[in-house]
Design a protein around this motif. Structure first.
Motif, mmCIF file in Angstrom:
data_model
loop_
_atom_site.group_PDB
_atom_site.id
_atom_site.type_symbol
_atom_site.label_atom_id
_atom_site.label_comp_id
_atom_site.label_asym_id
_atom_site.label_seq_id
_atom_site.Cartn_x
_atom_site.Cartn_y
_atom_site.Cartn_z
ATOM 1 N N GLU A 75 53.830 30.855 -38.112
ATOM 2 C CA GLU A 75 52.395 30.309 -38.086
ATOM 3 C C GLU A 75 52.213 30.078 -39.170
ATOM 4 N N SER A 98 55.328 37.653 -29.714
ATOM 5 C CA SER A 98 54.228 36.930 -28.895
ATOM 6 C C SER A 98 54.275 38.210 -27.778
ATOM 7 N N ARG A 146 52.371 37.331 -25.152
ATOM 8 C CA ARG A 146 52.843 36.787 -23.383
ATOM 9 C C ARG A 146 53.896 36.032 -23.164
ATOM 10 N N SER A 147 54.637 35.467 -24.320
ATOM 11 C CA SER A 147 55.709 34.681 -23.738
ATOM 12 C C SER A 147 57.202 35.513 -24.496
ATOM 13 N N TYR A 193 57.868 44.219 -28.572
ATOM 14 C CA TYR A 193 56.653 43.845 -29.168
ATOM 15 C C TYR A 193 56.808 44.206 -30.576
ATOM 16 N N VAL A 205 49.200 35.220 -34.923
ATOM 17 C CA VAL A 205 49.834 34.510 -33.633
ATOM 18 C C VAL A 205 48.922 33.808 -33.224
ATOM 19 N N GLU A 240 49.160 32.488 -27.510
ATOM 20 C CA GLU A 240 50.032 33.219 -27.403
ATOM 21 C C GLU A 240 49.840 34.627 -26.781
ATOM 22 N N HIS A 241 48.168 35.303 -26.986
ATOM 23 C CA HIS A 241 47.860 36.124 -27.013
ATOM 24 C C HIS A 241 47.422 36.533 -25.326
#
Length: 233
Positions: free
Chosen positions: A20, A178, A180-181, A195, A201, A205-206
């Motif tokens: 990122e 991530s 979310r993913s 996590y 990030v 993806e939050h």
């Protein structure tokens, strides 16, 4: 009784190696190139809108990101963006695609330790060619029992992968940066979701942490994975 954990899934970008930060550096270059046409925050807002809109067309990864930058540049300049700016945006994307891989701390050791008693699977999304390049350069490829490069990470994606490469989601764990993913979607599929925050990030993806989920765990870094696996197994 909890089913025995037999399969461990690892995310790639910003879980095993840096990713990122290169996007953010390129975004800074993008806003500087267009600073005469729009304010920084407005440019970032328009770029994010374009990225979200274009995921269904281009998927995830650097190529879609570059196309979204070009599209945004055309829009904010009302079709007057200089060709030299377009050229610099393309060159910035080419530099990203050629950037050497830098592993995150504990990445290789965590995979090696997990592989002693579990099947280990790399599960990443993005451009196929670029993800294959990064995996090859990382030197980690031979540590995995399987590699899955997918267009999206959904609960159905995880169910299918862990059925194909393991004993189903109930006996699987997914690890990534991530929420979310890599965490919420696997937990929805019936997996453990671990996590490992990276600090940087992408806004897309939050997600809120599933703090009430029995299979949710958080580690400061991958150095704590062995102890977590010992506690769960």
């Amino acid at each position: 009784m909890t089913q025995k954990l037999t399969t461990i899934g690892f995310d790639a970008d910003d879980t095993l190696w840096h990713n990122e930060r290169f996007f953010q550096l390129t975004q800074a270059h993008f806003t500087s190139l267009l600073s005469d046409h729009a304010e920084h925050d407005h440019l970032m807002e328009r770029l994010l809108e374009a990225e979200k809109r274009n995921i269904r067309h281009y998927g995830y990864g650097i190529k879609g990101f570059v196309l979204s930058m070009i599209e945004t540049a055309i829009e904010v300049t009302e079709d007057r963006v200089p060709a030299s700016v377009i050229r610099q945006l393309i060159e910035a994307g080419q530099e990203m695609l050629a950037h050497p891989i830098e592993l995150l701390p504990h990445a290789q050791h965590a995979i090696e330790e997990a592989a002693k008693a579990h099947r280990v699977v790399l599960i990443t999304k993005g451009d196929l060619i670029d993800q294959e390049r990064k995996l090859a350069q990382s030197g980690l490829g031979e540590l995995f029992d399987a590699v899955e490069i997918v267009s999206e990470k959904t609960s159905d994606t995880y169910r299918a992968i862990f059925e194909a490469h393991g004993d189903g989601p109930a006996a699987a764990m997914m690890i990534g940066n991530s929420m979310r993913s890599d965490v919420v979607a696997p937990i929805q599929a019936g997996c453990w979701g671990v996590y490992v925050p990276h600090g940087l990030v992408w806004e897309v993806e939050h997600a809120d942490a599933p703090v009430d989920a029995k299979r949710f765990r958080e580690l400061r870094d991958l150095g704590g994975l062995s102890d977590l696996l010992s506690a769960i197994c």
